[in-house]
Design an enzyme around this catalytic site. Sequence first.
Site, PDB file in Angstrom:
ATOM      1  N   ASP A 232      -5.504   2.686  -3.887  1.00  0.00           N
ATOM      2  CA  ASP A 232      -6.820   2.523  -3.263  1.00  0.00           C
ATOM      3  C   ASP A 232      -7.193   3.676  -2.334  1.00  0.00           C
ATOM      4  O   ASP A 232      -8.352   3.858  -2.011  1.00  0.00           O
ATOM      5  CB  ASP A 232      -6.956   1.156  -2.557  1.00  0.00           C
ATOM      6  CG  ASP A 232      -5.923   0.920  -1.489  1.00  0.00           C
ATOM      7  OD1 ASP A 232      -5.014   1.766  -1.326  1.00  0.00           O
ATOM      8  OD2 ASP A 232      -6.005  -0.131  -0.814  1.00  0.00           O
ATOM      9  N   ARG A 233      -6.207   4.472  -1.906  1.00  0.00           N
ATOM     10  CA  ARG A 233      -6.545   5.596  -1.020  1.00  0.00           C
ATOM     11  C   ARG A 233      -6.724   6.879  -1.825  1.00  0.00           C
ATOM     12  O   ARG A 233      -6.256   6.975  -2.964  1.00  0.00           O
ATOM     13  CB  ARG A 233      -5.434   5.821  -0.003  1.00  0.00           C
ATOM     14  CG  ARG A 233      -5.285   4.662   0.951  1.00  0.00           C
ATOM     15  CD  ARG A 233      -4.305   4.965   2.055  1.00  0.00           C
ATOM     16  NE  ARG A 233      -4.370   3.882   3.040  1.00  0.00           N
ATOM     17  CZ  ARG A 233      -3.867   3.937   4.260  1.00  0.00           C
ATOM     18  NH1 ARG A 233      -3.257   5.032   4.664  1.00  0.00           N
ATOM     19  NH2 ARG A 233      -3.979   2.911   5.083  1.00  0.00           N
TER      20      ARG A 233
ATOM     21  N   ASP B 104      -0.728   1.804  -4.081  1.00  0.00           N
ATOM     22  CA  ASP B 104      -1.474   0.834  -4.887  1.00  0.00           C
ATOM     23  C   ASP B 104      -2.803   1.385  -5.402  1.00  0.00           C
ATOM     24  O   ASP B 104      -3.613   0.635  -5.947  1.00  0.00           O
ATOM     25  CB  ASP B 104      -1.707  -0.457  -4.095  1.00  0.00           C
ATOM     26  CG  ASP B 104      -2.513  -0.224  -2.834  1.00  0.00           C
ATOM     27  OD1 ASP B 104      -2.372   0.856  -2.231  1.00  0.00           O
ATOM     28  OD2 ASP B 104      -3.299  -1.103  -2.464  1.00  0.00           O
TER      29      ASP B 104
ATOM     30  N   SER C 108       0.813  -1.216   0.000  1.00  0.00           N
ATOM     31  CA  SER C 108       0.000   0.000   0.000  1.00  0.00           C
ATOM     32  C   SER C 108       0.847   1.266   0.000  1.00  0.00           C
ATOM     33  O   SER C 108       1.644   1.481  -0.900  1.00  0.00           O
ATOM     34  CB  SER C 108      -0.959  -0.041   1.194  1.00  0.00           C
ATOM     35  OG  SER C 108      -1.885   0.998   1.093  1.00  0.00           O
ATOM     36  N   HIS C 109       0.710   2.084   1.033  1.00  0.00           N
ATOM     37  CA  HIS C 109       1.376   3.383   1.094  1.00  0.00           C
ATOM     38  C   HIS C 109       2.724   3.309   1.784  1.00  0.00           C
ATOM     39  O   HIS C 109       3.372   4.331   1.963  1.00  0.00           O
ATOM     40  CB  HIS C 109       0.467   4.337   1.872  1.00  0.00           C
ATOM     41  CG  HIS C 109       0.056   3.716   3.172  1.00  0.00           C
ATOM     42  ND1 HIS C 109      -0.934   2.751   3.232  1.00  0.00           N
ATOM     43  CD2 HIS C 109       0.545   3.835   4.410  1.00  0.00           C
ATOM     44  CE1 HIS C 109      -1.041   2.335   4.477  1.00  0.00           C
ATOM     45  NE2 HIS C 109      -0.158   2.966   5.217  1.00  0.00           N
TER      46      HIS C 109
ATOM     47  N   LYS D 184     -11.270  -0.273  -1.922  1.00  0.00           N
ATOM     48  CA  LYS D 184     -11.388   1.173  -1.986  1.00  0.00           C
ATOM     49  C   LYS D 184     -10.694   1.640  -3.251  1.00  0.00           C
ATOM     50  O   LYS D 184      -9.868   0.922  -3.814  1.00  0.00           O
ATOM     51  CB  LYS D 184     -10.829   1.817  -0.732  1.00  0.00           C
ATOM     52  CG  LYS D 184      -9.416   1.452  -0.400  1.00  0.00           C
ATOM     53  CD  LYS D 184      -9.117   1.833   1.040  1.00  0.00           C
ATOM     54  CE  LYS D 184      -7.791   1.242   1.468  1.00  0.00           C
ATOM     55  NZ  LYS D 184      -7.713   1.055   2.903  1.00  0.00           N
TER      56      LYS D 184
ATOM     57  N   ASP E 137      -2.518   6.629  -3.257  1.00  0.00           N
ATOM     58  CA  ASP E 137      -1.361   6.032  -2.593  1.00  0.00           C
ATOM     59  C   ASP E 137      -0.645   5.014  -3.483  1.00  0.00           C
ATOM     60  O   ASP E 137      -0.935   4.906  -4.676  1.00  0.00           O
ATOM     61  CB  ASP E 137      -1.787   5.388  -1.275  1.00  0.00           C
ATOM     62  CG  ASP E 137      -2.584   4.120  -1.483  1.00  0.00           C
ATOM     63  OD1 ASP E 137      -3.310   4.051  -2.503  1.00  0.00           O
ATOM     64  OD2 ASP E 137      -2.491   3.191  -0.666  1.00  0.00           O
TER      65      ASP E 137
HETATM   66  C1  G1P Z   1      -4.907   0.841   8.113  1.00  0.00           C
HETATM   67  C2  G1P Z   1      -6.148   1.683   8.164  1.00  0.00           C
HETATM   68  C3  G1P Z   1      -7.348   0.887   7.685  1.00  0.00           C
HETATM   69  C4  G1P Z   1      -7.073   0.348   6.294  1.00  0.00           C
HETATM   70  C5  G1P Z   1      -5.765  -0.418   6.285  1.00  0.00           C
HETATM   71  C6  G1P Z   1      -5.383  -0.839   4.878  1.00  0.00           C
HETATM   72  O1  G1P Z   1      -5.043  -0.271   8.959  1.00  0.00           O
HETATM   73  O2  G1P Z   1      -6.384   2.169   9.467  1.00  0.00           O
HETATM   74  O3  G1P Z   1      -8.470   1.723   7.694  1.00  0.00           O
HETATM   75  O4  G1P Z   1      -8.112  -0.482   5.874  1.00  0.00           O
HETATM   76  O5  G1P Z   1      -4.711   0.396   6.793  1.00  0.00           O
HETATM   77  O6  G1P Z   1      -5.198   0.253   4.028  1.00  0.00           O
HETATM   78  P1  G1P Z   1      -4.418  -0.324  10.440  1.00  0.00           P
HETATM   79  O7  G1P Z   1      -2.936  -0.101  10.287  1.00  0.00           O
HETATM   80  O8  G1P Z   1      -5.048   0.798  11.199  1.00  0.00           O
HETATM   81  O9  G1P Z   1      -4.789  -1.670  10.966  1.00  0.00           O
HETATM   82 ZN    ZN Z   2      -3.286   1.347  -0.423  1.00  0.00          ZN
END
Ligand code: G1P
Ligand code: ZN
Length: 541
Positions: free
Chosen positions: A281-282, A279, A113-114, A376, A277
């Site tokens: 999705d954000r 990938d 992800s990010h 997302k 971000d």
């Molecule tokens: C975090 C975010 C959550 C999101 C996840 C994946 O998870 O808070 O909303 O779905 O990243 O992007 P967390 O690190 O809080 O468990």
């Molecule tokens: Zn992501």
Amino acid sequence: MSVREIITNPYADQKPGTAGLRKKVAVFQQPHYLENFLQAIFDADPRLHGGTLVIGGDGRYHNRTAIRTAIAMAAANGVRRVVVGQGGLLSTPAASHLIRSLGAAGGFVLTASHNPAGEDGDFGIKYNVSGGGQAPESLTDRIHGISLGLTRYRTVDGVQVDLDRRGSQNVGELQVEVIDSVDDYAHLMQSLFDFDLIRDWFKDGHRLCFDAMHAVTGPYAQRLFVDLLGAPATSLLNAIPLEDFGGGHPDPNLIHARPLVERMHGADAPDLGGASDGDGDRNMILGPGLFISPGDSLAMLCEHLHLLPGYRRGLAGVARSMPTCRALDQVARALDIPCHETPTGWKFFANLLDAGRVTLCGEESFGTSSDHTREKDGVWAVLAWLNILAATRRSVQDIAQAHWARFGRHYYARHDYEDLPVATAQALVQALQDRLPDLVGQRHGELQVSQADSFAYQDPVDGSRATNQGLRVVFADAARIIVRLSGTGTQGATLRLYLERYETGDLGLETGAALAPLAALADRIVHISQITGRSSPSVIT
Ligand code: G1P
Ligand code: ZN
């Protein structure tokens, strides 16, 4: 091409978190590490045998290596067809859409992800099931269970796949199809939004600035915003995907998307600012000089979505994760539609979406999407805002002011305390949990605790239960303080403190100032500084 069984040792740390298995690249580079995890997936989901598997990632360091490993193992495990994005690229929502539209058995989405990328950065893999959603907890538990007992995995040697050449290639019996990463996703977006209207809006001189943060959305933004909607190429920042994301932290928030934020606060700011971000999705949404918090953006989308072609029939219902602010609830009440509250993590929306109970859902962590996919979707959110601006011919500022005047305003922030000793973080949560019953009824100035509990969720579709999903101290509609531990961190423990304050009118205050008294109260209740020794959070978003 012959299948080989390779003797291996299980790894004990392959339990997927909130969003798949996420570790340092060096962890994934250990002998057989990725292979073991993938074999556990092939063993856990029998639909893959003889089925179609989608593979793609956010393009970070190790992406191509991991894809070659996955293809060799797919061939050895009886997968019939692999569909992979050109160059190994697929955004998370695009991968989810492909799994769904191809009727695939599942998909490997290679991303952390990010989180920063590169040799010293993070890597990750998410398994998404048929229909496109993230593997449910029952399946990830099964995968983990199998991974603990693995002694061998199956692969084939000498696999040669050209990931940059579109078209069909064969690996033994397995057909590997390399497809354009954007085509299917772009078609989907054209079916949801009024591209003619947005094109006219651009022609009239309105402007967008989109920051792809050197991650996967670059090619998606180029195709959609520039090629199809006619925005000038200068509308895009950092649109070339790089293996290390240019050394940045591709998390679209006020801290990490600094160049975009500065542009939106400068003279001559464009009408809309957006970022996504690693990938894809954000999303983050900005107007000139104005940040729209994810919870507000979700509520404002809920208010206006019926104006857009894909949503003209209205919304069946909406959902937000528990820590996400309750602005959405206000709009849902006005629209007289159900509003569901789910645990953190996108997978909890999947059943509601599949059952047609919700059309729109989102999380405070810059995640928003609709029933068009099972993840997302950052570019979707930016397109939705563009379409709303073009359809209403109003500015982001106007839309926000009118929204707050009608529904009230939720001031909101998340304070993250990163890299805490795991034992300290767990002790803090446990101590608060033990004190929760005593908090109910307590008065703190004008606020009174109406509820204090550990959030548990029963899925209304399949009845499954998730417990320990965060501690909440609720002051009726006026405020909430929420505490939970991150499930995605890769170093130590991350404690998240969520602060929400509701006012029926705009206080004319900046968020930090509006929340300062609540932050002080939270520290008195949660004892964060006392237990962790930290006087301030590592990050505020
Ligand atoms: C975090 C975010 C959550 C999101 C996840 C994946 O998870 O808070 O909303 O779905 O990243 O992007 P967390 O690190 O809080 O468990
Ligand atoms: Zn992501």
